[in-house]
Design a protein around this motif. Sequence first.
Motif, PDB file in Angstrom:
ATOM      1  N   PHE A 123      -2.988   6.569  -4.543  1.00 49.35           N
ATOM      2  CA  PHE A 123      -2.399   6.314  -5.862  1.00 49.35           C
ATOM      3  C   PHE A 123      -1.439   5.134  -5.722  1.00 49.35           C
ATOM      4  CE2 PHE A 123       0.371   6.676  -9.421  1.00 49.35           C
ATOM      5  CZ  PHE A 123      -0.269   7.409 -10.407  1.00 49.35           C
ATOM      6  N   TYR A 124      -1.701   4.065  -6.475  1.00 46.40           N
ATOM      7  CA  TYR A 124      -0.879   2.858  -6.439  1.00 46.40           C
ATOM      8  C   TYR A 124      -0.263   2.611  -7.810  1.00 46.40           C
ATOM      9  CZ  TYR A 124      -3.756   1.682  -2.307  1.00 46.40           C
ATOM     10  OH  TYR A 124      -4.418   1.692  -1.102  1.00 46.40           O
ATOM     11  N   TYR A 125       0.858   1.923  -7.824  1.00 46.58           N
ATOM     12  CA  TYR A 125       1.324   1.301  -9.061  1.00 46.58           C
ATOM     13  C   TYR A 125       1.162  -0.209  -8.898  1.00 46.58           C
ATOM     14  CZ  TYR A 125       5.715   0.301  -6.549  1.00 46.58           C
ATOM     15  OH  TYR A 125       6.647  -0.145  -5.647  1.00 46.58           O
ATOM     16  N   GLY A 126       0.897  -0.880 -10.004  1.00 43.64           N
ATOM     17  CA  GLY A 126       0.649  -2.317  -9.943  1.00 43.64           C
ATOM     18  C   GLY A 126       1.478  -3.056 -10.962  1.00 43.64           C
ATOM     19  N   LEU A 127       1.828  -4.286 -10.635  1.00 42.43           N
ATOM     20  CA  LEU A 127       2.554  -5.177 -11.540  1.00 42.43           C
ATOM     21  C   LEU A 127       1.818  -6.500 -11.632  1.00 42.43           C
ATOM     22  CD1 LEU A 127       6.316  -4.660 -10.560  1.00 42.43           C
ATOM     23  CD2 LEU A 127       5.186  -3.913 -12.650  1.00 42.43           C
ATOM     24  N   PHE A 277       0.089  -7.672  -7.951  1.00 46.41           N
ATOM     25  CA  PHE A 277       0.021  -6.880  -6.721  1.00 46.41           C
ATOM     26  C   PHE A 277       0.065  -5.392  -7.060  1.00 46.41           C
ATOM     27  CE2 PHE A 277       4.479  -7.866  -7.551  1.00 46.41           C
ATOM     28  CZ  PHE A 277       5.085  -6.622  -7.479  1.00 46.41           C
ATOM     29  N   LYS A 278      -0.231  -4.594  -6.061  1.00 45.19           N
ATOM     30  CA  LYS A 278      -0.106  -3.142  -6.170  1.00 45.19           C
ATOM     31  C   LYS A 278       0.578  -2.629  -4.915  1.00 45.19           C
ATOM     32  CE  LYS A 278      -4.724  -2.195  -4.261  1.00 45.19           C
ATOM     33  NZ  LYS A 278      -6.062  -1.611  -4.510  1.00 45.19           N
ATOM     34  N   LYS A 279       1.307  -1.538  -5.079  1.00 40.19           N
ATOM     35  CA  LYS A 279       2.021  -0.921  -3.964  1.00 40.19           C
ATOM     36  C   LYS A 279       1.743   0.575  -3.955  1.00 40.19           C
ATOM     37  CE  LYS A 279       5.797  -4.316  -3.811  1.00 40.19           C
ATOM     38  NZ  LYS A 279       5.715  -4.756  -2.414  1.00 40.19           N
TER      39      LYS A 279
END
Length: 368
Positions: A123-127, A277-279
């Motif tokens: 599960f990533y969050y991205g900006l 990007f995603k983290k």
Amino acid sequence: MQGLLGKPLGRVHWSNKAAKTGPLAHRPDNSAFMQQRLPAWSPMLTTSTVLPFMYCMAVLCLVVGVSLLITVQGTQEMKLDYTEAGTCNNCFQSLKNVSNAGKSCSCRVVFTLEHEFKGDVFFYYGLQNFHQNLRKYMDSRDDAQMVGRKQNLKNPSSYCEPYIRDEKDVPIAPCGAVANSMFNDSFALQYQGQPGDPINTVPLYRKGIAWYTDENVKFRNPPKNKSQTLAQVFEGTTSPPYWQKPVYLLDPLDATNNGFINEDLIVWMREAAFPNFKKLYGVLVRTQEPFTNGLPAGNYSIDIVYNFPVQYFKGRKQVVLSTVTWFGGQNRFLPIAYLVTSGLVFIIAIFLTVIWWKFGKDAKNMNE
């Protein structure tokens, strides 16, 4: 040799120091190494060696590119832009007002997985359009403070300007623009196979998401006594202006995940190279039904605590669900690069072959 009085003179000894003076003082020694007389091998580039090599390289790059592309195609990925999706639009509009920047807003986004995500799911969050690679932004941090040095805790580096001290002259910990802009949305993923079925909370493992070297080398809490609490260690400091929690309360559910060793903080502090990007946020826990094989197909919802504003830099926010292989996530850059290289090498090889075939091995027709 005799002098003017007929007495013999001693031998004249020239010292090495005297011999190395003058215009030849910097001349290299007359040795095989210094004079480049060592044995060497120089390849003879002929058509019988160059053309087969280029064809082999083209085939090799083609095989590697196709193999990597097939591997990447085996990964599954779902991206969901929640910036203004569902009830999050209300939060998006609310954060346009600067006075609401410190207020939390909750929303929900619903989506459907058409196919099962088998295996480990990340599960990533991205900006998007967030430039973490700006030089001044990247420099705005104090690594000595983040590694737990007491002298830097209350005396941050000048690189952290203007986020060194607050208006009351209290030192900020962690200081700098990178820490101040930490992503602070939180997510709770829920699963409902079909309408009317019970709702299951999808368990996410929130530890182990940071790099090993970051977690164990680059980020440490300041030393404390056995009788001290983490809040007492950070006494005399304040949190960054845009934070809603102090650094020692970032994870209220896990006391060992607070302070500078909070893994969400560590993940954010490793700056991205590109503006999109995603983290990593968490990993699916596959110890209970119905998630032992991965994420089953069905209806899902994400309860979001919407804190991070993106209007000011015209950005977007998204969540990403992805499986991985030995090659990593779904990234087609390297396979495409191999395939393009293979095509270019093959075209050049054909061009050289045509020239060689037309003019012959001995180049008798080159004068025509």
